[in-house]
Enzyme design. Structure first.
Site, PDB file in Angstrom:
ATOM      1  CG  ASP A 174      54.766 -46.795  10.746  1.00  0.00           C
ATOM      2  OD1 ASP A 174      54.828 -45.654  11.241  1.00  0.00           O
ATOM      3  OD2 ASP A 174      55.415 -47.762  11.194  1.00  0.00           O
TER       4      ASP A 174
ATOM      5  CD  GLU B 260      52.033 -43.656  13.668  1.00  0.00           C
ATOM      6  OE1 GLU B 260      51.743 -42.461  13.631  1.00  0.00           O
ATOM      7  OE2 GLU B 260      52.958 -44.087  14.371  1.00  0.00           O
TER       8      GLU B 260
ATOM      9  CG  PHE C 274      52.418 -34.172  27.764  1.00  0.00           C
ATOM     10  CD1 PHE C 274      53.748 -34.455  28.062  1.00  0.00           C
ATOM     11  CD2 PHE C 274      51.458 -34.344  28.766  1.00  0.00           C
ATOM     12  CE1 PHE C 274      54.118 -34.896  29.329  1.00  0.00           C
ATOM     13  CE2 PHE C 274      51.818 -34.784  30.038  1.00  0.00           C
ATOM     14  CZ  PHE C 274      53.149 -35.051  30.313  1.00  0.00           C
TER      15      PHE C 274
ATOM     16  CE  LYS D 184      58.310 -47.088  12.200  1.00  0.00           C
ATOM     17  NZ  LYS D 184      57.397 -48.078  12.776  1.00  0.00           N
TER      18      LYS D 184
ATOM     19  CB  VAL E 261      56.073 -40.485  21.828  1.00  0.00           C
ATOM     20  CG1 VAL E 261      57.593 -40.515  21.889  1.00  0.00           C
ATOM     21  CG2 VAL E 261      55.571 -41.580  20.897  1.00  0.00           C
TER      22      VAL E 261
ATOM     23  CD  GLU F  72      68.447 -45.088  16.651  1.00  0.00           C
ATOM     24  OE1 GLU F  72      67.901 -45.872  15.869  1.00  0.00           O
ATOM     25  OE2 GLU F  72      69.645 -44.746  16.551  1.00  0.00           O
TER      26      GLU F  72
ATOM     27  CB  ILE G  22      65.672 -51.477  17.426  1.00  0.00           C
ATOM     28  CG1 ILE G  22      64.737 -52.574  17.933  1.00  0.00           C
ATOM     29  CG2 ILE G  22      66.915 -52.061  16.780  1.00  0.00           C
ATOM     30  CD1 ILE G  22      64.250 -53.534  16.851  1.00  0.00           C
TER      31      ILE G  22
ATOM     32  CE  LYS H 154      55.964 -43.656  13.115  1.00  0.00           C
ATOM     33  NZ  LYS H 154      56.006 -44.662  14.150  1.00  0.00           N
TER      34      LYS H 154
HETATM   35  N1  LIG Z   1      53.071 -44.141  19.583  1.00  0.00           N
HETATM   36  C1  LIG Z   1      54.161 -44.787  19.234  1.00  0.00           C
HETATM   37  O1  LIG Z   1      54.376 -45.945  19.637  1.00  0.00           O
HETATM   38  C2  LIG Z   1      55.177 -44.127  18.354  1.00  0.00           C
HETATM   39  C3  LIG Z   1      56.399 -44.792  18.102  1.00  0.00           C
HETATM   40  C4  LIG Z   1      57.372 -44.152  17.320  1.00  0.00           C
HETATM   41  C5  LIG Z   1      57.116 -42.910  16.772  1.00  0.00           C
HETATM   42  N2  LIG Z   1      55.904 -42.308  17.002  1.00  0.00           N
HETATM   43  C6  LIG Z   1      55.685 -40.981  16.402  1.00  0.00           C
HETATM   44  O2  LIG Z   1      55.724 -40.008  17.436  1.00  0.00           O
HETATM   45  C7  LIG Z   1      54.833 -38.933  17.134  1.00  0.00           C
HETATM   46  C8  LIG Z   1      53.848 -38.757  18.271  1.00  0.00           C
HETATM   47  O3  LIG Z   1      53.079 -39.930  18.381  1.00  0.00           O
HETATM   48  P1  LIG Z   1      52.104 -40.186  19.627  1.00  0.00           P
HETATM   49  O4  LIG Z   1      51.713 -41.635  19.514  1.00  0.00           O
HETATM   50  O5  LIG Z   1      52.725 -39.709  20.874  1.00  0.00           O
HETATM   51  O6  LIG Z   1      50.854 -39.274  19.232  1.00  0.00           O
HETATM   52  P2  LIG Z   1      49.599 -38.891  20.153  1.00  0.00           P
HETATM   53  O7  LIG Z   1      49.513 -39.799  21.336  1.00  0.00           O
HETATM   54  O8  LIG Z   1      48.439 -38.806  19.251  1.00  0.00           O
HETATM   55  O9  LIG Z   1      49.963 -37.432  20.706  1.00  0.00           O
HETATM   56  C9  LIG Z   1      50.125 -36.365  19.843  1.00  0.00           C
HETATM   57  C10 LIG Z   1      50.478 -35.110  20.623  1.00  0.00           C
HETATM   58  O10 LIG Z   1      50.799 -34.083  19.684  1.00  0.00           O
HETATM   59  C11 LIG Z   1      50.145 -32.883  20.091  1.00  0.00           C
HETATM   60  N3  LIG Z   1      49.943 -32.054  18.902  1.00  0.00           N
HETATM   61  C12 LIG Z   1      49.291 -32.357  17.751  1.00  0.00           C
HETATM   62  N4  LIG Z   1      49.376 -31.311  16.882  1.00  0.00           N
HETATM   63  C13 LIG Z   1      50.083 -30.352  17.512  1.00  0.00           C
HETATM   64  C14 LIG Z   1      50.501 -29.044  17.141  1.00  0.00           C
HETATM   65  N5  LIG Z   1      50.212 -28.535  15.961  1.00  0.00           N
HETATM   66  N6  LIG Z   1      51.224 -28.312  18.040  1.00  0.00           N
HETATM   67  C15 LIG Z   1      51.530 -28.830  19.266  1.00  0.00           C
HETATM   68  N7  LIG Z   1      51.175 -30.073  19.663  1.00  0.00           N
HETATM   69  C16 LIG Z   1      50.451 -30.803  18.804  1.00  0.00           C
HETATM   70  C17 LIG Z   1      48.857 -33.343  20.734  1.00  0.00           C
HETATM   71  O11 LIG Z   1      48.379 -32.292  21.545  1.00  0.00           O
HETATM   72  P3  LIG Z   1      47.091 -32.443  22.484  1.00  0.00           P
HETATM   73  O12 LIG Z   1      47.563 -33.284  23.647  1.00  0.00           O
HETATM   74  O13 LIG Z   1      46.766 -31.050  22.874  1.00  0.00           O
HETATM   75  O14 LIG Z   1      46.038 -33.116  21.655  1.00  0.00           O
HETATM   76  C18 LIG Z   1      49.348 -34.573  21.512  1.00  0.00           C
HETATM   77  O15 LIG Z   1      49.859 -34.195  22.762  1.00  0.00           O
HETATM   78  C19 LIG Z   1      54.162 -39.301  15.794  1.00  0.00           C
HETATM   79  O16 LIG Z   1      54.859 -38.685  14.741  1.00  0.00           O
HETATM   80  C20 LIG Z   1      54.344 -40.807  15.713  1.00  0.00           C
HETATM   81  O17 LIG Z   1      54.421 -41.263  14.368  1.00  0.00           O
HETATM   82  C21 LIG Z   1      54.935 -42.881  17.768  1.00  0.00           C
END
Ligand SMILES: NC(=O)c1ccc[n+]([C@@H]2O[C@H](COP(=O)([O-])OP(=O)(O)OC[C@H]3O[C@@H](n4cnc5c(N)ncnc54)[C@H](OP(=O)(O)O)[C@@H]3O)[C@@H](O)[C@H]2O)c1
Length: 404
Positions: free
Chosen positions: A194, A183, A13, A198, A16, A122, A129, A98
């Site tokens: 990264d 990231e 949470f 992809k 994303v 996706e 995209i 990814k």
């Molecule tokens: N940000 C982007 O623009 C984007 C775009 C495309 C893909 N992604 C991918 O989407 C994924 C999430 O990215 P994000 O940017 O949303 O990351 P983020 O903002 O750092 O959030 C990570 C979330 O994962 C939770 N988490 C971490 N380890 C966990 C575990 N072992 N069990 C349960 N929950 C866990 C964290 O929990 P807590 O809240 O308790 O800390 C947090 O809610 C990544 O793989 C990233 O590469 C991101």
């Protein structure tokens, strides 16, 4: 076909996960109910009632009411555990991780075949995209020549701020991090890992190939200095980090490298966190996809689109992989007839260094220009990608490499 009601369990949470919650709560027509959200830190303040959250992943993975597991966490190993366990339990999965997907494509493909459950991702490639589904459905033949573009929102944001607003690298990176484009570990973005993850995923959907990320060369934007920026500006160019793959007969060339760009490509006009993908096929020529490549709701909307697709029982067919396997079987698995990654590719490059002696001129097929000053020096020439990969000089922090 009737749309199914879906009960989902979400892991993550953060940027994303919250974006998904936002777009889902503002989307009508989808019959999707979030039952639980798995998080890591139980002490964090959340903007949803406490009953939604759990730190016990089994509450989601083994809940028979949950049809779809949505994995949006920032821990590669935990993400793999979650996704593979969910598939083994017969649950459909959506993921945006990814790095985890690229590093485990073979296993994740095999699990989908074995347990006959779909995994959609996706959001993992260029966020908003819809490139994977297009490669799967529209470019469903072997006439596809190449897929290339800007696959990383945060480096594109940084480069845009440097070239359009004269900001420093550090200033632009910290802005990208604040906005949630970068990231957790920025080296993944700025060193070009990264976009490589992809590219590996797209290589599977474009050409049917399983390629491990360590077999593809990536070089990022972390070594760009003022000299390189001024050189680009003098040539009325800017710099973009491009990921490219191209099929020529049985060879597939793939790499991630910074490029000087000007009016010669539409990618020049892709700014900030936007991504651009150019797909080229034999008869349709070029198509150009543009969209936000990072951020909370753009990525959340791609994840939602995957969940929506699952409500119609959509799955990736991996047709190019099936076609490739069938061809290989017909050819009696002769290596020469098999499509394979090849680094024997000539590139025109700018190599900037403090001392040209570090870079053997004999590594170049042709030297086009040499420049020397007391501060910086550069060589422009034609070089083989395989030579760059094998060289010691490319590892030297004082060297920068940009494709012309
Ligand atoms: N940000 C982007 O623009 C984007 C775009 C495309 C893909 N992604 C991918 O989407 C994924 C999430 O990215 P994000 O940017 O949303 O990351 P983020 O903002 O750092 O959030 C990570 C979330 O994962 C939770 N988490 C971490 N380890 C966990 C575990 N072992 N069990 C349960 N929950 C866990 C964290 O929990 P807590 O809240 O308790 O800390 C947090 O809610 C990544 O793989 C990233 O590469 C991101």
């Amino acid at each position: 076909m009737q749309r199914k009601n879906l009960t989902i369990g979400v892991f993550g949470f953060g940027c994303v996960g919250q974006g998904l919650y936002d777009v889902l709560s503002r989307t009508q027509g989808l019959k999707v109910h979030i039952k639980k959200i798995g998080i890591k830190d139980a002490t964090k303040t959340r903007n949803l009632p406490a009953h939604y959250f759990t730190t016990n992943r089994d509450e989601i993975l083994f809940d028979p009411e949950i049809d779809v597991v949505v994995e949006l966490i920032n821990d590669e190993h935990a993400a793999f555990e979650i996704v593979s366990t969910a598939l083994r339990n017969g649950k459909a999965v959506v993921s945006a991780s990814k790095k985890m997907i690229a590093n485990n494509l073979n296993t994740l493909y095999a699990l989908q075949q074995q347990y006959q459950v779909p995994l959609l991702y996706e959001g993992a490639c260029c966020a908003s995209i819809p490139i994977i589904r297009n490669l799967e459905e529209y470019y469903d033949n072997d006439l596809l020549n190449s897929v290339e573009g800007i696959f990383n929102g945060s480096t594109n944001y940084i480069l845009t701020k440097i070239f359009n607003e004269n900001k420093s690298f550090i200033q632009a990176l910290s802005e990208a991090q604040e906005l949630g484009f970068a990231e957790t570990d920025p080296t993944m973005d700025i060193e070009g890992f990264d976009p490589k993850f992809k590219l590996c995923i797209l290589l599977l959907h474009a050409f049917g190939l399983f390629i491990q990320p360590e077999h593809i060369f990536n070089f990022g934007i972390n070594r760009i200095n003022d000299f390189d920026i001024n050189y680009a500006k003098e040539k009325h160019s800017s710099i973009k980090l491009l990921a490219k793959c191209r099929k020529v007969d049985n060879a597939v060339y793939a790499y991630v490298l910074p490029h000087f760009v000007n009016g010669n490509t539409q990618l020049t006009n892709i700014h900030n966190e936007y991504n651009g993908v150019i797909v080229e096929s034999a008869f349709a020529d070029k198509q150009f996809f543009v969209g936000k490549g990072a951020g909370s709701t753009p990525t959340g909307s791609a994840v939602l689109s995957d969940i929506s697709a699952l409500s119609y029982d959509y799955r990736y067919e991996y047709r190019k992989t099936s076609q490739l396997l069938a061809k290989q079987a017909q050819n009696d698995l002769k290596f020469a007839d098999t499509l394979a990654l090849d680094n024997n590719l000539h590139l025109k490059v700018y190599v900037r260094c403090k001392n040209q002696a570090i870079v053997p001129l004999t590594d170049f097929i042709e030297i086009i220009e040499k420049y020397e000053s007391t501060e910086q020096q550069y060589i422009i020439g034609i070089i083989n990608l395989a030579t760059i990969i094998a060289s010691e000089w490319v590892k030297n922090e004082d060297i920068n490499l940009i494709v012309l």
